[in-house]
Design an enzyme around this catalytic site. Sequence first.
Site: not given
Length: 265
Positions: A86, A142, A226
């Site tokens: 995200d 992911h 990050s």
Amino acid sequence: MVKWLYQLFIELTNHAWTSKCLASFTRSKWSRLFISSYAKVYKINKEEMEKKLHEYETLQQLFVRTLKKGLRPIDTHPDSVVSPVDAVIEDVGIITDQKEIIVKGKTYSIREMLGDDQIAEKYLHGTFIILYLSPSHYHRIHSPICGEVVKQWELGGKSYPVNRLGLKYGKAPLSKNYRRITELYTNGMYTAIVKVGAMFVNSIELTHEHDHVKKGEEIGYFSFGSTVVLLFEKDVFTLDEQIVPPFEVKMGQRIGFLAQKKKSQ
């Protein structure tokens, strides 16, 4: 002057002991007192969380939270590349003849980012994508594609912020910050996933230990906001036409397509 003052402030405050103290606090029972205000300030979507807010015992647990199942469907097109996180896609561009990328007016060396000139050579004239995770985002990472894990390695030490100010005024945070890199191989094509640590909290944990990953499979998590940098070889990646940076994406959302076969150079 602004750049100098910004860098001076970071250098004066960004030390190993600072990171250790902050990491220790976020894992302590006392940090639980700040969970509610943190969630409010950063507008965390509590409806998506697998647990209720009061069930998190530390800030660290909230940072690395998981989501309810089914909320991040993975694009099913066989050639699609999905967002690994995200995030906000801050920039997309082409890697130059000098193995460099330009982000927010600052030039970054891909060779320095990857720590290996031979590996960097693969990505000459390829595509880069910068994905920024704010403190409010879901922090698990992911795989953007299916592939064989060729190599994983880590580089760098202390870190500058990786938000817009950090990208503009920091000391090349994308290529100097602490980072963990995963390189994947798919149908003759290489893809690099560069996970860049944020200021104070350098923690990047890997959760995948196998030699092959599926698209959308979890491979790690950040302990705070990050950045992820994706690197593709020349002529193998096509950006989805709807994406114009800055562009908000969810993990699993299609961001482009991989070629079915790498073109001969």
